[in-house]
Structure formats: C-alpha cells, structure tokens
Design a protein around this motif. Structure first.
Motif, mmCIF file in Angstrom:
data_model
loop_
_atom_site.group_PDB
_atom_site.id
_atom_site.type_symbol
_atom_site.label_atom_id
_atom_site.label_comp_id
_atom_site.label_asym_id
_atom_site.label_seq_id
_atom_site.Cartn_x
_atom_site.Cartn_y
_atom_site.Cartn_z
ATOM 1 N N SER A 48 20.699 66.133 5.596
ATOM 2 C CA SER A 48 19.760 65.526 6.539
ATOM 3 C C SER A 48 20.503 64.436 7.293
ATOM 4 N N PRO A 49 20.697 64.595 8.602
ATOM 5 C CA PRO A 49 21.513 63.634 9.369
ATOM 6 C C PRO A 49 21.038 62.203 9.204
ATOM 7 N N THR A 52 17.423 60.192 9.924
ATOM 8 C CA THR A 52 16.242 61.038 9.748
ATOM 9 C C THR A 52 15.416 60.607 8.539
ATOM 10 N N THR A 604 25.980 64.591 6.297
ATOM 11 C CA THR A 604 26.828 65.694 6.757
ATOM 12 C C THR A 604 27.443 66.362 5.542
ATOM 13 N N CYS A 631 18.455 70.294 7.748
ATOM 14 C CA CYS A 631 17.519 70.073 8.858
ATOM 15 C C CYS A 631 18.260 69.491 10.054
ATOM 16 N N GLY A 632 17.619 69.562 11.197
ATOM 17 C CA GLY A 632 18.191 69.002 12.411
ATOM 18 C C GLY A 632 17.961 67.513 12.493
ATOM 19 N N HIS A 633 18.313 66.958 13.643
ATOM 20 C CA HIS A 633 18.148 65.520 13.855
ATOM 21 C C HIS A 633 16.781 65.255 14.470
ATOM 22 N N PRO A 637 17.083 66.698 22.161
ATOM 23 C CA PRO A 637 18.388 67.253 22.575
ATOM 24 C C PRO A 637 19.049 66.488 23.711
ATOM 25 N N TRP A 849 23.328 69.825 14.081
ATOM 26 C CA TRP A 849 22.706 69.142 15.219
ATOM 27 C C TRP A 849 23.717 68.856 16.331
ATOM 28 N N ALA A 852 24.630 72.626 17.915
ATOM 29 C CA ALA A 852 23.603 73.219 18.772
ATOM 30 C C ALA A 852 23.733 72.776 20.227
ATOM 31 N N SER A 853 24.265 71.572 20.466
ATOM 32 C CA SER A 853 24.369 71.042 21.833
ATOM 33 C C SER A 853 25.801 71.002 22.353
#
Length: 893
Positions: A48-49, A52, A604, A631-633, A637, A849, A852-853
């Motif tokens: 979990s970043p 969060t 991470t 999970c994501g952040h 985005p 996270w 993805a970008s």
C-alpha cells in the motif's frame, strides 16, 4: 458415544471497521483482506503506497479481528460447556448403555468440562484483574504528584554506585558461572512452561518495524484509533532506549550498557541462611538489585501502567521516572498480559532474543511493516564479522583470565575455557597470525580474500574436532563475555601485544608473562622500541569477545546456508572473518511455523515474487497459505507525472552504466537536463545519484564548468551529508530555504540507498520533482554478491541470481521514488534518467501506481513539454502551510 467439543466458528469478514474517519475504498479493501488473512491463518504480502494510510489500516483491520476472535473464544467456551452439561444430564437419565459405560462417559465428560471451565475461568480472572488495576490506578493518580517529588529524592540518592559487595574482595563476581551438562538441553524448559499455564495466554499481535521512530509513529496511530481505550499494548526496546539510571546512561555503547545493567543486578546477592551438615548452602535470603530502579514492587507498578494505557517508549520512560521503576524490565513484565506487542526488527527476527524477551509466537499474529528490505535485514542480523584486532585482543584477555583464576575454576569450566582459547587461536591463524601475536604483526599468509563453505572453513581452521554447539552453550550459560569484561575493567590487563612484549614472552615464557600481567608487574616497553612513524593503535571495544562469540555462533548454522569470507591484510589486526547468511528463510522458518498468521507490509513491495519464493516458500510456507494484496495510490492520476527519459537536450542517449557514466559528454548532458528542469519545476527538487562517489564527481565537475552557478540562479543547491549527525541540520536548512517568502526553491543532491532515500517525507513543496540518475546496480564483482547469486541459481532456479541482482537495483529505485507524493492532495513529477528504464522487465519492477502513468520518451523535447505542462491541480493546497512537516514530524519516519 457423542463427543462434544468446541465448535469451529468461522468469523465473517465485516463490511465496516471502526476508523477515525471515513476510510478510502482502498483502505476498506485493505482491512477486509487483512481480516480474512488473519482469520484463515495465511501468509500475507500487502503493498500500500505511502500516503494511503497503511499503518491505520493495519491497526484497525488487525484489532477488529482480534476483538472478534476474543469474543468468539468466550462464546465457544460457554457453548461447549453448556453442551457438555446437556450430555451429562442425558447420561444421568440412563438408556441402553450399561452402568460401566455410563460411568466412563461421565468421567470423560466431567474431565472435558473441567478443562474448558479452567480456560474460561482464566479469561474471566484476567478480565477481573485488569478491572481491579484500572480502579486502583484511578486512586493512585490522585497521589501521583506527591509521590513523584519523593521519588525524585530517592532517585538522586539511588544513583550513587552501590556499596562494595564482599564478593568484590575475592573476585567471586567475575568468576565463570557453573555450567550445567551441555548435553542436557531440556533442564531449563519445564519451569517457564509451568508458569505460563497459570495465566491466560490469548492470541497476541506482534507488530514489528525497522526503527524506533517508526514504532513510535505506529503507537501514535493506535492512540488516535478507536481502539486506544480498550487495547493493551506494550513497546519493547533496548536498554539504550529504556534505561533511566544516570550512571548507566553515561555509557554510550549498547554492549557496555547491557553489561553494566547485568553487573548491577549481580551486586546484591542473597546471603546463605541455612546450611546442611556438610556446610553446603540449602537456603539463601532474597537478594536485592544494585540498581535502585529494579525494585520488584515498583517494576510491577510500571507493568500495570503499561497495560492500562497505550504508551510509546518515551512516554513509558517518563512514567518509569515518576515511579522510580525500570522501563526495560517493566515492559518485559507486561508482555504476558498484553494484546499487542510492538518490537523492533532485531528483537523479533532473532530467535534467542525473542526467547530472552519472553516472546512466544505460538498461535500469534506477526505483522512486519516496512518489509521491503526484510530478506536483507534477516541476513544482516544473522551475519557476523570479527576482526584480527578483536581476535588478538580477546586471546590476550582469555589467557590472562584463565591464568589468574585457574585454581578456582571447576574442571568442566576449565576444559571449555581452554577449548574457547584454542578456537580463538585457530581463527588468528586463519588471518596469518600466531596465537599470542601482536595485531600489528605481518600476516604470514600474505594479502588475499578467500571464500569458504562452513565445512571447508572449520576444516581449514582445524576446529572440526570441536563441538561448537557445546562451546556456544557454555559461553552463554557461564556468561563468559560479561565475566571477562568485568575482569578487564577491574585489572586493566594489557590488551595489545607489541613487538617489545613479544620479546619478553620469548625470554620468560608465556605463562610467566601472563602471570605478571595479571598482577600488574610488567613494566611498560621502552619508547625507542616502537617506530616513530608507526600508526596509532585502533580504539578497541572493551569486550572484544562478544564479536568473537557472535562469529562462533554463526559457524553453527547449517552448512549450505552460509559462507565465510576470510580477508587477509598486510597485518593480522586488519584482517577480517565474515560469515554471510545466504538463506534468510532458514531463520524465518520458525516464525512461519509457529505463528497463526504472518503479514509483511510496505509501501513498495515489488517485486512480490522475491517474498513469495525466497521468504515464505523457502521457510516452509505453501501455495495454499500465501495471499497477496496490492492497491493503488489515493492521489488522482493527474497528480503524478512519471517519465522514463532516454536522451538529453543534445540528443545524446542517456547511459549511466558504470562504464559510461563518467564520460564528460554524459556529465555535461546531465547538467543540461537539471538546468532545464529547475527552470520549470517550482519549489523543491530531489535528485538521487547511484553512489556518493559519483555524486562527488558530478558536483566537482559542475563547479568547474559552471553548471552549479546556473542551477543556483533558480534554486539553492544542497548535498546529502555522509555523516549522520549532519542530516537533520541539512534537512532543516533545505526546508527553510523552500519555505522562505519569494524563494524559487532548492535542489537536494542525494544518493540512492543513502540517508535520504528511505524513511523520509519530501511531501508537498519539499519534493515537486524526484530525479533518479541511472540504475544503482551493486558491484557484481563483489565475492559476497557472486556467492549469493550462485546460491540462488542452485537452490531457487537458474535465473534466480540475475533476478536478485535486478531486484537489488529496483528496490532501491522504488524507495527513492516513494519519497514524494505523500498524501491525497500532493503532486510531483518523477524523472528516470537512463535508456534502460524503457525495458519491459524494468518497467514491470516499478510500483503499480507509477507504472500505470509512466511514459517513455526517446527524445528530450516531448518529455520537457510534458513536464512544462504539468500544472498544479486545482484541488492541491499550496505547499506553504505544509512544507514544515518534514522538520516537525517526518525527518526519520
């Protein structure tokens, strides 16, 4: 016959959890998955970043399960007892069974009911005890202010050194403890087990993190959680953190503090009050501690305070001072009744330390936070290194100690002490010296580095006929390290044997020499015997035997799990023997087997396969027991702009490999990139270099060609200091520069894997852009790394060694990236400067996270255009009110 037993009631994962505020959806998913992991007894990997709310999710998810589980135990016990009562009543009604069968059933049911009722009574007595403590504490709080003033006076008097013990006159306090039969390994086990049976032992949650500051933050989160008033939490820490005795606090070394503490406890021994006909003592009076803070009633009072209120280490120290009670032993005493035990890595991951602290993982839950470097941490904890200086120093002390007290040792102690001296002498020979030589003597085996398996090393050292297991146990039970330290402090025996003393040895003989040393009759060597330009003797530990014993214990590992690196230098003292643990899972397997569930969590955790294969599976975990959550952040985005850049403004490909990164063209291209970035990025920029040496090379080159001057037009340049004591000062200056009205910001030159790459928050204006220069691969020519890769190739898979090499690099990169974007409204750009970041397997090792970008750019212009367009999101509050967070609460997370 019907055989009632406690029914297996499965807990249903709740849809809602007590939380200080409305949780994000990812926090709710995190807590649900954690709840199921604990309920099903699995091995969980949670990612979990940072930002969060990972810690709060861990707390609320785990404590909700613990509360539900304890309610379930009570409910099941009452139900099972009621069922047995019903069976007993049915049996009394008669039936088709004969009288003998009925009586057998009745006895069995009665016995089962008695056992279950005992368990329930223990729980109820525990509840009653805690309730009584709460009421008693309320009354004591009214008298606390008066008692604290009186306690202060007592402490001032108590801090004086204890009066001399009669034992000091005949050195009885520094003689070896009588060792028991080393073949009997079970003599000391029954008593603790019997004591444990007296009290209720429910499921505990052991929460573990890397540093004391991180643990203090975790306790702070518990205090702010909905469970703060209903949970019994205790924090374990070292004597260095907990000691309140001023005379002991003055000692800076942890080993010296530990030894002084145990020495104070030995000062006041019980006196013999009853003897038998032969004069042998059969009864002694109760002894008292030489430390004024180790009075039983005071320690018990502090234990109760720790259980009744959630407190971190500093808060418990404050209460300990008020009660004149030792927080170190008070916290240990509270472990048995605690529901949550907060411990640092070293305590949980080392089996002997767990045992010494009274930590029993059987059926408990283990949560390890900040676990991204867990494998390396386990390897480091169980590796050991000893220098030639320490070996020669210890050999000298051991011989003098043996010679002085030879007639007072038992035959068994004398035998084992001689074996320890023999082993130390053989280790000195492995470094090219001779037993009794000076550390400044030249090595007889030249200068080289050789790597051995454990079997090869003990054969080469000619100690294969020694039972190292017995020797290690003897050293532990006889307390030889503490005794030798006491001897050294009392008589200050010579610890460095130089050439002049060697000549005296040759003339008089070793025994005569040691005897004279022990009584202080040897005169100092003449000054003209030492070369005028000789190097000064290194400052040595007062207890070099501790390092020697640590290395000896490491030699008892399984042969395939480690290697020994023997580094011989020009002189014996500069040589080193180092044990490398290649299989960390061998020391983690007991945790996996004993604990009900184990959770490793971090911001991470990529690559997850490393934890799955090298940690859990290698430690005995099965595929069915493994579970993962990532999970994501929480940030939108548009608040993150990660770019992998393959070329600079002049079009030159960015190649920061070890062979190419020092080229002038590459250094100049990097300077142009940073100059452009600083022109468009507001506030703070953090730039991570692969190493301190490379950062120094770049900085010195840029000073000469004017890049530093160009950068300082826009941003003041700061550099990460190598000295830990200067880090805090540099960070405060960096934050102050950014927060100054009208400031255009600052740039911090840092190092991947350095002091600023982990555990720090460059949130908001402190880190609007994070730059990673190159890929920080470790030195592949290192013999330690090569042996680790070979081990993985042989035991995990043919490509496992290369994967490990890649993972070492990417884990360091991921930690550096994670310094920015610390909360929902934060934003930052991330620049990865190297053409190799475009490789698919490299991208796959980045956090989800970021991945993805992430956009890859082969040319600088499109990337710079994206960076220039990266605007401040409307939802973001300006960093002017939050930049001080670094200096206030997040310097060392």
């Amino acid at each position: 016959m019907h055989k009632p037993h406690m029914s297996e009631e499965k807990l249903v994962t709740p849809e809602e959890f007590p939380f200080p505020f409305t949780p994000y959806s990812i926090q709710l998913d995190f807590m649900k998955h954690l709840y199921r992991t604990l309920e099903e007894g699995k091995l969980g990997i949670f990612e979990s970043p940072t930002g969060t709310g990972k810690s709060l999710s861990l707390i609320c998810g785990a404590l909700r399960w613990l509360s539900d589980h304890e309610d379930r135990i009570r409910r099941q016990l009452r139900t099972a007892i009621a069922q047995l009562d019903a069976v007993a009543n049915n049996n009394d009604d008669g039936g088709d069974f004969d009288w003998l069968t009925q009586q057998a059933q009745h006895v069995q049911v009665t016995q089962q009911r008695y056992q279950l009722q005992q368990r329930l009574d223990k729980i109820l007595r525990s509840d009653q005890k805690l309730e009584q403590l709460r009421k008693r504490r309320e009354k004591k709080l009214e008298l606390r202010s008066e008692n604290s003033a009186q306690a202060t006076k007592q402490r001032d008097v108590g801090d004086e050194p204890p009066e001399a013990d009669t034992d000091l006159e005949n050195d009885a306090d520094i003689l070896l403890e009588e060792c028991c039969d080393t073949d009997n390994t079970q003599d000391s086990d029954p008593e603790p087990e019997e004591e444990e049976e007296e009290n209720y032992r429910g499921v505990k949650i052991y929460f573990c993190s890397r540093t004391h500051s991180q643990l203090a933050q975790f306790v702070g989160e518990v205090q702010r959680s909905p469970y703060a008033q209903n949970i019994r939490l205790v924090s374990l820490a070292s004597r260095q953190n907990y000691c309140i005795n001023k005379t002991v606090q003055k000692l800076k070394s942890l080993s010296l503090i530990n030894e002084r503490c145990t020495d104070l406890q030995r000062r006041k021994k019980g006196q013999v009050t009853v003897t038998d006909s032969s004069g042998k003592a059969v009864k002694k009076s109760r002894g008292s501690s030489g430390c004024p803070y180790l009075q039983p009633r005071a320690v018990e009072g502090l234990r109760d305070e720790a259980l009744l209120e959630v407190q971190d280490v500093e808060q418990l120290v404050t209460v300990g001072r008020q009660l004149s009670a030792c927080p170190y032993y008070g916290s240990r005493a509270a472990v048995g009744d605690a529901q949550v035990v907060v411990v640092p890595y070293n305590t949980l991951l080392h089996k002997n330390t767990r045992k010494a602290c009274g930590i029993n993982l059987e059926g408990s839950v283990v949560v390890i936070d900040e676990a991204h470097n867990l494998l390396d941490t386990i390897s480091h904890i169980h590796s050991a290194e000893v220098t030639g200086h320490q070996l020669t120093h210890a050999y000298s002390q051991l011989n003098q100690y043996q010679d002085r007290y030879r007639s007072r040792f038992s035959a068994a102690n004398l035998l084992y002490l001689g074996q320890v001296i023999f082993v130390v002498g053989r280790l000195i020979r492995m470094l090219g010296g001779k037993p009794g030589c000076s550390p400044v003597d030249s090595s007889l085996k030249g200068v080289d580095t050789k790597l051995y398996t454990l079997a090869e090393f003990v054969l080469s050292a000619e100690i294969d006929n020694m039972n190292l297991y017995k020797l290690v146990k003897f050293c532990d039970s006889s307390k030889i390290a503490q005794k030798l330290h006491g001897f050294a402090e009392r008589y200050h025996p010579a610890v460095a044997v130089n050439s002049a003393i060697k000549r005296e040895q040759e003339k008089k003989g070793i025994m005569a020499f040691l005897r004279e040393i022990s009584v202080g009759n040897v005169s100092a060597p003449k000054q003209d015997t030492a070369p005028a330009a000789s190097a000064p003797e290194p400052i040595l530990s007062n207890n070099p035997l501790l390092s020697v014993l640590g290395f000896m214990e490491a030699l008892t590992n399984h042969c395939s799990d480690g290697r020994v690196v023997c580094s011989r230098k020009a002189t014996v003292g500069c040589g080193t023997l180092k044990f490398l643990l290649l299989n960390p899972a061998s020391h983690f397997s007991s945790i996996v087997k004993e604990a009900r569930a184990v959770v490793v969590a971090g911001g991470t955790m990529q690559p997850l396969d490393e934890f799955r294969v090298q940690l859990f599976k290698s430690a005995g975990g099965t595929d069915e027991r493994l579970t993962e959550f990532s999970c994501g952040h929480v940030i939108p985005p548009e608040n993150i702009l990660p770019i992998a850049l393959a070329a600079g403004p002049s079009g030159k490909q960015l190649d920061f490999s070890y062979q190419a990164r020092t080229m002038l063209a590459m250094l100049n291209e990097l300077g142009r990139i940073l100059t452009n970035v600083c022109n468009v990025i507001p506030a703070g920029v953090v730039c991570f270099f692969p190493s301190y040496e490379y950062e120094k090379l770049v900085f010195e080159h840029w000073e000469k060609n004017g890049v530093i001057s160009k950068l300082e037009i826009k941003k003041k340049v700061f550099r990460e200091p190598k000295r830990s004591g200067l880090v805090d000062k540099v960070l405060h200056e960096y934050a102050a520069c950014i927060g100054r009205p009208g400031s255009s910001g600052a740039i911090m030159f840092s190092v991947v894997g350095g002091k600023l790459s982990e555990g720090l928050n460059f949130n908001d204006d402190l880190g609007r852009c994070v730059i990673v220069v190159g890929m920080p691969y470790p030195n592949i020519k290192s013999p330690e790394l090569q042996e680790k890769m070979n081990y993985l190739n042989a035991n995990v898979g043919p490509a496992a060694g290369q994967e490990h090499y890649e993972n070492l690099c990417m884990k360091a990169v991921n930690q550096s990236i994670g310094r920015a974007v610390r909360h929902k409204n934060d934003y930052a750009a991330v620049l990865l400067l190297d053409h190799r970041y475009a490789r698919p397997h490299t991208r796959a090792a980045l956090p989800g996270w970021i991945r993805a970008s992430l956009t890859s750019h082969a040319k600088f212009s499109p990337a710079f255009a994206c960076l220039n367009k990266f605007s401040i999101p409307d939802a973001v509050d300006g960093g002017s009110t939050v930049f001080w967070n670094l200096t206030i609460s997040a310097i060392f997370n």
